[in-house]
Design a protein around this motif. Structure first.
Motif, PDB file in Angstrom:
ATOM      1  N   LYS A 189      42.148  37.130  40.618  1.00 39.85           N
ATOM      2  CA  LYS A 189      42.309  38.220  41.584  1.00 39.85           C
ATOM      3  C   LYS A 189      43.768  38.397  41.969  1.00 39.85           C
ATOM      4  O   LYS A 189      44.261  39.532  42.082  1.00 39.85           O
ATOM      5  CB  LYS A 189      41.463  37.936  42.828  1.00 39.85           C
ATOM      6  N   THR A 190      44.491  37.274  42.151  1.00 41.27           N
ATOM      7  CA  THR A 190      45.912  37.356  42.512  1.00 41.27           C
ATOM      8  C   THR A 190      46.732  37.951  41.376  1.00 41.27           C
ATOM      9  O   THR A 190      47.601  38.806  41.594  1.00 41.27           O
ATOM     10  CB  THR A 190      46.451  35.961  42.876  1.00 41.27           C
ATOM     11  N   TYR A 193      46.123  41.680  41.145  1.00 36.62           N
ATOM     12  CA  TYR A 193      46.823  42.382  42.225  1.00 36.62           C
ATOM     13  C   TYR A 193      48.310  42.498  41.916  1.00 36.62           C
ATOM     14  O   TYR A 193      48.918  43.566  42.107  1.00 36.62           O
ATOM     15  CB  TYR A 193      46.608  41.636  43.540  1.00 36.62           C
ATOM     16  N   ASN A 194      48.906  41.418  41.424  1.00 40.20           N
ATOM     17  CA  ASN A 194      50.345  41.420  41.163  1.00 40.20           C
ATOM     18  C   ASN A 194      50.703  42.302  39.969  1.00 40.20           C
ATOM     19  O   ASN A 194      51.780  42.910  39.942  1.00 40.20           O
ATOM     20  CB  ASN A 194      50.838  39.992  40.933  1.00 40.20           C
ATOM     21  N   LYS A 204      54.528  41.918  45.650  1.00 38.12           N
ATOM     22  CA  LYS A 204      53.547  40.995  45.108  1.00 38.12           C
ATOM     23  C   LYS A 204      53.115  40.003  46.181  1.00 38.12           C
ATOM     24  O   LYS A 204      53.818  39.791  47.168  1.00 38.12           O
ATOM     25  CB  LYS A 204      54.126  40.233  43.912  1.00 38.12           C
TER      26      LYS A 204
END
Length: 296
Positions: A189-190, A193-194, A204
């Motif tokens: 998920k991270t 997103y980034n 970020k």
């Protein structure tokens, strides 16, 4: 009774006393006992499931009380647990083992080799990184690619690494994040997103991972769980484990199929089929290359 030369066929060795090893041993014992009814000449005391663990205790990361409960329960069910034991070799018929040095004690004797006759060995003690990672252009440590707090490789901006091959450091413990499914999900998920933030010129965010708990099934509708600081064992832990995993299955129809299958398992014996597959010669996993062979 079976012939003494065939006893190794009823001995199953599991290497590793972590989550995978404990769950494999419990499920394997249940499966073999359920299958035994089709082989009335085999007695229950002839079946052996052995766990080999190099450390002084099983289930690292769990509380000592839950780990001890698991050990006592599995021994009660007939599973043999050998701690401080290292595997030296396995040739398909015999496992060579030796005593490991307990870091809390001073060794008083030389390590002696012993053996276990078995045709089945299951390795759950961890794996080594693939050559693709070790031979890549990225900086690695302990076989994992070093990333920053954004899960991005320092020397290659825009390249993100997640999961077991990612070496991300937890700022609170100064240790790498554990290679678990929970962590991989959070990293996924991270990273997503980034990547989106990088494309759109946005800020970020750093990886933030907090363990929701740990669970394991140890066989016969018995489990252990450590959730939000609470330690649970027995049938309740088994029920929580199944409920959580059921909630993670995508699509309603698949959840219903699994739920019906699990419900039937409460009232009926498992469906067992035997595949009569025989090979005249054992499969060859490799062959020697001729000098004129091309290697790509």
């Amino acid at each position: 009774m079976i012939l003494s030369c065939d006893r190794s066929l009823l001995t199953f060795v599991i290497v590793g006393g972590g989550f995978a090893g404990i769950e494999t041993a419990g499920e394997l014992l249940d499966f073999v006992h359920d299958t035994k009814k089709h082989y009335p000449h085999i007695h229950e005391n002839e079946i052996k499931v052995i766990i080999l663990e190099a450390m002084p205790a099983i289930l690292p990361g769990f509380s000592e009380r839950l780990a001890q409960f698991t050990k006592d329960k599995m021994i009660q069910r007939g599973i043999e647990i050998m701690l401080n034991t290292l595997v030296v070799n396995f040739d398909g018929s015999e496992v060579i083992i030796k005593d490991a040095v307990d870091p809390t004690k001073t060794p008083v004797k030389d390590k002696t080799l012993s053996s276990i006759q078995t045709k089945t060995l299951v390795w759950t003690a961890g794996v080594t990184p693939v050559d693709t990672i070790k031979n890549s252009v990225f900086k690695t440590e302990r076989g994992r690619i070093i990333v920053n707090e954004f899960l991005e490789t320092p020397d290659f901006p825009g390249v993100y690494v997640i999961g077991d091959c990612s070496l991300a450091i937890d700022p609170s413990t100064k240790k790498p994040y554990p290679p678990t499914a929970q962590n991989a999900e959070a990293q996924g998920k991270t990273a997503a997103y980034n990547i989106f933030a990088g494309i759109n010129g946005q800020q970020k965010k750093k990886i933030e991972y907090y363990s929701k708990g740990q669970m394991a099934i140890i066989g016969k509708r018995t489990g252990i769980a450590s959730i939000f600081g609470m330690n649970i064992h027995g049938f309740l832990a088994w029920w929580i484990w199944r409920s959580i995993y059921l909630s993670k299955i995508p699509r309603l129809d698949k959840r219903l199929r699994v739920l019906l299958d699990w419900t039937a398992d409460l009232f009926f014996d498992r469906d067992i089929s035997r595949l009569k597959i025989f090979r005249k010669e054992p499969p060859v996993d490799y062959r020697e290359l001729d000098e004129v062979d091309d290697v790509w």
